[in-house]
Design an enzyme around this catalytic site. Structure first.
Site, PDB file in Angstrom:
ATOM      1  N   GLU A   5      39.973  83.677  52.980  1.00  0.00           N
ATOM      2  CA  GLU A   5      39.689  82.257  53.154  1.00  0.00           C
ATOM      3  C   GLU A   5      38.673  81.705  52.164  1.00  0.00           C
ATOM      4  OE1 GLU A   5      39.830  84.475  55.512  1.00  0.00           O
ATOM      5  OE2 GLU A   5      41.363  83.800  56.931  1.00  0.00           O
TER       6      GLU A   5
ATOM      7  N   GLU B  96      11.152  68.380  50.770  1.00  0.00           N
ATOM      8  CA  GLU B  96      12.306  68.435  49.877  1.00  0.00           C
ATOM      9  C   GLU B  96      13.072  67.108  49.846  1.00  0.00           C
ATOM     10  OE1 GLU B  96      12.874  70.903  47.989  1.00  0.00           O
ATOM     11  OE2 GLU B  96      12.171  72.748  48.920  1.00  0.00           O
TER      12      GLU B  96
ATOM     13  N   HIS C 244      18.052  79.086  54.979  1.00  0.00           N
ATOM     14  CA  HIS C 244      17.800  80.402  54.403  1.00  0.00           C
ATOM     15  C   HIS C 244      18.827  81.403  54.934  1.00  0.00           C
ATOM     16  CE1 HIS C 244      13.318  79.007  54.064  1.00  0.00           C
ATOM     17  NE2 HIS C 244      14.127  78.376  53.224  1.00  0.00           N
TER      18      HIS C 244
END
Length: 267
Positions: A169, A116, A141
């Site tokens: 938050e 990647e 993942h």
């Protein structure tokens, strides 16, 4: 020159990679990390003599010209980084024209950076255009965040509002919202281009049925962003079948006003 293994960023990558593996977000060789190194680290810890050429997939990233980037290796298991960092990590230097790279440290088994890598470099370049202090890209993942792509509409506004309403938050941590890229074959130019387009607006992108891309100025910022989205997604799956009350649009607006947030206007 100081011992490269004592470089603070390498130490921090080892810690974060181990943490993500222990959380189950980087099974086998799933996931990758890349970080633009500070000049001080390059000067004190990083050798600059080229070891070998690295293919960056035919892209041009002029924004990264002459920069040194720490990156995980292809096929490497995150659980092993802490034991053999010089095998599982590498440092590359982008050429002055942004079209090639040299390995200057690590990957001593002859392997290459993550498959990647072009996607990482392209997204670093885009984020630097948006935020000159940008340094970090993390792909993992994250379980519940990835699972959202199976049950929610493939709509960024819908995904964003769902996650904002899971904890107070959320809107504070990612006021710009969440990006989304539908399923594509990983490791290719198509998914890299699609993600980079989203990174013009977002720091965090979900890859449908695959994983997530989180970015930031520091490792803590990028990792904290991934953690926060994952916590919100986990809460969603815990409550989605029995929600009796939720944070309202008006309450989210109150939070945004209290924290002076420039948030995505979808409420």
């Amino acid at each position: 020159m100081k011992n490269t293994l004592e470089c603070p960023t390498i130490i921090e990558v080892i810690r974060i990679a181990t943490n993500m593996y222990n959380q189950g977000w980087d099974e086998r060789n799933g996931g990758n990390i890349s970080i633009i190194l500070d000049d001080d680290e390059v000067n004190e810890y990083i050798p600059t003599t080229p070891i070998r050429k690295i293919d960056i997939g035919g892209i041009c990233v002029k924004q990264l010209a002459n920069k040194y980037i720490l990156v995980t290796g292809t096929g490497k298991y995150f659980k092993n980084i802490q034991y053999n960092p010089e095998i599982n990590l590498g440092i590359i230097r982008i050429s002055s024209d942004g079209t090639s790279a040299d390995l200057v440290w690590g990957l001593i088994d002859g392997k290459n950076p993550t498959s990647e890598l072009p996607t990482h470099l392209e997204n670093h370049a885009v984020r630097i255009d948006v935020d000159p202090k940008h340094r970090v890209v993390i792909h993992c993942h994250a379980t519940h965040s990835m699972a959202l792509s199976f049950v929610l509409p493939e709509d960024e506004d819908e995904i964003t509002k769902t996650l904002w309403k899971m904890q107070t938050e959320s809107i504070v941590v990612f006021p710009e919202g969440i990006g989304y890229v539908p399923w594509m074959v990983c490791g290719g130019k198509e998914i890299g281009d699609a993600t980079a387009e989203k990174m013009k607006q977002y720091r965090y992108v979900i890859w449908g049925m695959h994983g997530v891309f989180g970015t930031g100025q520091t490792i803590d910022e990028a990792f904290g962003l991934i953690e926060t989205v994952e916590k919100a997604a986990t809460i969603y799956f815990l409550v989605k079948d029995n929600i009796r009350q939720s944070i309202t649009n008006e309450q989210l607006k109150q939070v945004a006003e209290a924290f002076n947030l420039n948030y995505k206007k979808i409420l």
